[in-house]
Design a protein around this motif. Sequence first.
Motif, PDB file in Angstrom:
ATOM      1  N   CYS A 151       6.262 -10.355   4.663  1.00 24.10           N
ATOM      2  CA  CYS A 151       5.749 -10.275   6.114  1.00 24.10           C
ATOM      3  C   CYS A 151       4.646 -10.039   5.197  1.00 24.10           C
ATOM      4  N   GLY A 152       3.843 -11.213   6.286  1.00 25.16           N
ATOM      5  CA  GLY A 152       2.112 -11.269   6.144  1.00 25.16           C
ATOM      6  C   GLY A 152       1.219 -10.194   7.547  1.00 25.16           C
ATOM      7  N   SER A 153       1.987 -10.044   7.899  1.00 25.57           N
ATOM      8  CA  SER A 153       1.500 -10.006   9.382  1.00 25.57           C
ATOM      9  C   SER A 153       1.457  -8.463   9.421  1.00 25.57           C
ATOM     10  N   LEU A 154       2.802  -7.453   8.492  1.00 27.63           N
ATOM     11  CA  LEU A 154       2.610  -6.163   7.674  1.00 27.63           C
ATOM     12  C   LEU A 154       1.696  -5.826   6.942  1.00 27.63           C
ATOM     13  N   LYS A 155       1.184  -6.695   6.028  1.00 35.81           N
ATOM     14  CA  LYS A 155       0.734  -6.636   4.749  1.00 35.81           C
ATOM     15  C   LYS A 155      -0.691  -6.919   5.131  1.00 35.81           C
ATOM     16  N   GLU A 156      -1.585  -7.663   6.340  1.00 35.42           N
ATOM     17  CA  GLU A 156      -2.317  -7.162   6.935  1.00 35.42           C
ATOM     18  C   GLU A 156      -2.859  -6.482   7.249  1.00 35.42           C
ATOM     19  N   LYS A 157      -1.724  -5.776   8.337  1.00 32.47           N
ATOM     20  CA  LYS A 157      -2.323  -4.464   9.120  1.00 32.47           C
ATOM     21  C   LYS A 157      -2.470  -3.186   7.478  1.00 32.47           C
ATOM     22  N   ALA A 158      -0.863  -3.208   6.999  1.00 32.63           N
ATOM     23  CA  ALA A 158      -1.153  -1.750   5.903  1.00 32.63           C
ATOM     24  C   ALA A 158      -1.995  -1.734   5.222  1.00 32.63           C
ATOM     25  N   ARG A 159      -2.391  -3.542   4.895  1.00 33.07           N
ATOM     26  CA  ARG A 159      -3.916  -2.852   4.126  1.00 33.07           C
ATOM     27  C   ARG A 159      -5.052  -2.530   4.934  1.00 33.07           C
ATOM     28  N   GLU A 160      -5.517  -3.258   5.751  1.00 34.51           N
ATOM     29  CA  GLU A 160      -6.188  -2.774   6.626  1.00 34.51           C
ATOM     30  C   GLU A 160      -6.056  -1.014   6.828  1.00 34.51           C
ATOM     31  N   MET A 161      -5.253  -0.632   6.649  1.00 34.97           N
ATOM     32  CA  MET A 161      -5.442   0.671   6.467  1.00 34.97           C
ATOM     33  C   MET A 161      -5.392   1.531   5.971  1.00 34.97           C
ATOM     34  N   ALA A 162      -4.897   0.983   5.307  1.00 33.75           N
ATOM     35  CA  ALA A 162      -5.715   1.328   4.036  1.00 33.75           C
ATOM     36  C   ALA A 162      -7.029   1.315   3.322  1.00 33.75           C
ATOM     37  N   VAL A 163      -8.040   0.227   3.741  1.00 36.67           N
ATOM     38  CA  VAL A 163      -8.701   0.279   3.225  1.00 36.67           C
ATOM     39  C   VAL A 163      -9.930   0.679   4.525  1.00 36.67           C
ATOM     40  N   ARG A 164      -9.331   1.253   5.589  1.00 32.84           N
ATOM     41  CA  ARG A 164     -10.503   1.578   6.351  1.00 32.84           C
ATOM     42  C   ARG A 164      -9.564   2.954   5.997  1.00 32.84           C
ATOM     43  N   ASN A 165      -9.006   4.191   5.517  1.00 32.70           N
ATOM     44  CA  ASN A 165      -8.378   5.284   5.148  1.00 32.70           C
ATOM     45  C   ASN A 165      -8.894   5.446   3.606  1.00 32.70           C
ATOM     46  N   PHE A 166      -9.299   4.547   3.107  1.00 38.75           N
ATOM     47  CA  PHE A 166      -9.244   4.794   1.303  1.00 38.75           C
ATOM     48  C   PHE A 166      -9.052   6.297   0.619  1.00 38.75           C
ATOM     49  N   SER A 167     -10.222   7.089   1.602  1.00 37.21           N
ATOM     50  CA  SER A 167     -10.264   8.323   1.397  1.00 37.21           C
ATOM     51  C   SER A 167      -9.634   9.487   0.824  1.00 37.21           C
ATOM     52  N   ASP A 168      -8.300   9.132   1.985  1.00 34.32           N
ATOM     53  CA  ASP A 168      -7.408   9.847   1.698  1.00 34.32           C
ATOM     54  C   ASP A 168      -6.094   8.781   0.653  1.00 34.32           C
ATOM     55  N   VAL A 169      -5.784   7.437   1.107  1.00 31.75           N
ATOM     56  CA  VAL A 169      -4.669   6.948   0.255  1.00 31.75           C
ATOM     57  C   VAL A 169      -6.055   6.901  -1.490  1.00 31.75           C
ATOM     58  N   SER A 170      -6.759   7.499  -1.500  1.00 30.60           N
ATOM     59  CA  SER A 170      -7.039   7.474  -2.685  1.00 30.60           C
ATOM     60  C   SER A 170      -7.217   8.275  -3.947  1.00 30.60           C
ATOM     61  N   ASN A 171      -6.272   9.440  -3.452  1.00 28.27           N
ATOM     62  CA  ASN A 171      -4.861  10.601  -3.662  1.00 28.27           C
ATOM     63  C   ASN A 171      -4.170  10.673  -3.423  1.00 28.27           C
ATOM     64  N   SER A 172      -3.864   9.452  -3.082  1.00 27.14           N
ATOM     65  CA  SER A 172      -2.017   9.631  -3.503  1.00 27.14           C
ATOM     66  C   SER A 172      -1.308   8.788  -5.191  1.00 27.14           C
ATOM     67  N   GLU A 173      -0.215   9.044  -5.027  1.00 26.63           N
ATOM     68  CA  GLU A 173       0.176   8.957  -6.514  1.00 26.63           C
ATOM     69  C   GLU A 173       0.504   6.972  -6.117  1.00 26.63           C
ATOM     70  N   ASP A 174       0.971   6.794  -5.349  1.00 24.95           N
ATOM     71  CA  ASP A 174       0.398   5.519  -4.804  1.00 24.95           C
ATOM     72  C   ASP A 174       0.198   4.518  -5.336  1.00 24.95           C
ATOM     73  N   LEU A 175      -0.746   4.895  -4.828  1.00 19.74           N
ATOM     74  CA  LEU A 175      -2.737   4.158  -5.558  1.00 19.74           C
ATOM     75  C   LEU A 175      -2.218   4.155  -7.236  1.00 19.74           C
ATOM     76  N   CYS A 176      -1.755   5.366  -7.829  1.00 18.51           N
ATOM     77  CA  CYS A 176      -2.248   5.222  -9.104  1.00 18.51           C
ATOM     78  C   CYS A 176      -1.461   4.399  -9.773  1.00 18.51           C
ATOM     79  N   GLU A 177      -0.193   3.613  -9.503  1.00 21.00           N
ATOM     80  CA  GLU A 177       0.923   2.795  -9.806  1.00 21.00           C
ATOM     81  C   GLU A 177       0.527   0.939  -9.150  1.00 21.00           C
TER      82      GLU A 177
END
Length: 584
Positions: A151-177
Amino acid sequence: MDRKPKPLLEVFHYKDKEQPSLLSTQLNRLRKERVLTDVLLCSDNTEVACHRNVLASSSPYFTAMFCHNFRESQQQKVRLKGISSGILSGIVDYVYTGSVVITMDTVLPMMQAASMFQYTRLFEACSHFLQEQLSPENCLSMIRLSDILQCGSLKEKAREMAVRNFSDVSNSEDLCEMSLPELMNYLEDDRLCAEEEQVFETLLAWIHHDPFSRRGAISDLFKKVRLRYIHPTYLFQFIASDPLIQSSNLCTEIIESVRRLMFSVSTRCGSDLKPLWAAPRRYTCQETLVLVGGRKNNEQTSREALLFDEQTQRWQWLAKLPLRLYKASYVCIHSVLYVLGGLTMNTERSVVSTAVYTLSLKTNQWRTAEPMIQARFAHQSVAYLHYIFVLGGLGLEMQLCDTVERYSSMFNQWEVMAPMPTAVLHPAVATNDQRIYLFGGEDAMQNPVRIIQVYHIGRNLWSKMESRTVKNVSAPAAVIDNKIYIVGGYTRRMIAYDTKANRFLKCKNMKERRMHHAATVLGDKLYVTGGRFINGHDIIEDSDSFECYDPKTDMWTSKGTLPYKLFDHGSLSMVCISNKPNLP
């Protein structure tokens, strides 16, 4: 008089807009009553009666099943594997009515079924539902899910969220994976909303999650950190001493190249460092205009600090200065605002100060820094690379100073530099190409001084030359494309000094004779704020003007007004990550 007969209507095109809806309603009624149905879709222990022609007309999947030579085209019952009875009923309802209820419990199986049956709009409706559930906590998981569902549309929006909120995302376990290519892709993204210090800490956390297999990636990841925008203290004390960095010859060579560049007081770097050093700021690091201190409404010295939000075109209040300071100097380095010296106005007896106060937009809190060597006010400050230079002003005995001192942000210390050839008050000051330029000003008797004084930063040497063109007092200066713009100074005139050609250029005049105003550069334009002006009756008035000069068109435009009249203030361009500082 006879009237001509009305011509007969030969053709009438009629379109009944309600018919498609009525037809689908009637077809759905027939389905529910099992009238004319000719196939049963089976899932679990449930059989759903349908019309083959309705299914075939609704999707390529059923068109192929019933209109080609497949065995299902002859079967009375068609069993569908991998789909629950509830989802099947929902899909059939959607086919006949165009409506379906999507919940968190049903969205994934519904999306898989919509993909299998090739109902594109239903698939995107499920994607939209998931996009509405996105948060910094789940966006990386959603990206993995979008890969599974293709699903390209979901991936694009989810990535936009990750990039815009990288300060929060960088502390997640998902990023380490993440895989190495996935992490590299994020660190290369110009839209990443994070300070470079955090980018470095993120790659360290990723490596430490699985050090045995990942430590070899340190040099490739380190190249993605934009070292030019990291505070030297952090770079040379924290990053340089990190064991992972020290274990990589390439990383230590990069840091040493940066160190040599800093100590050479040059903006030119070697070919090995150039691609890394030339990397631009990320798009989310936006320059914004900050005003601080000064005299407000001609009443008293102001403690206010204001930020101009370019998007809303409004002023926002930052944390107030700890105390009132008369004629302090203001400078920005490494995204930190410095207020240096000044005459303290909070006590019964005014005191000339050596104090230095700093403000970071990230914390919106004032702190004290290493004080200057000499107390002074009505002085000038400029930044160059990792240095702050403080020049002249009035000292403890209110005497005019020719002294110069330099602050190194790398070592957090001040040192005395070569004094100015001629002590002047209120000159226009700017830095360009390893040099500090002082234009005009006035002497101890308040007479205008027609000289240009030039300080070579690397050599710690001054030179000066007389110029009849220079006659400015209390005028700011700013640099755009190797041209130093001197704005007013008891005159309407603005001139530009071309440092390469060593000549002055005439620019469009301002509307009034202006002094004690401030100027700074945002992007490729010059922004001028406040000050005092001489009106048509030769009376001095305070100003709340906010104007912009475009050197490409040589035109002035108004940006509105300041929240209050202001002069002798600081005007600085500062970088903030999200353009949304932590306001009080």
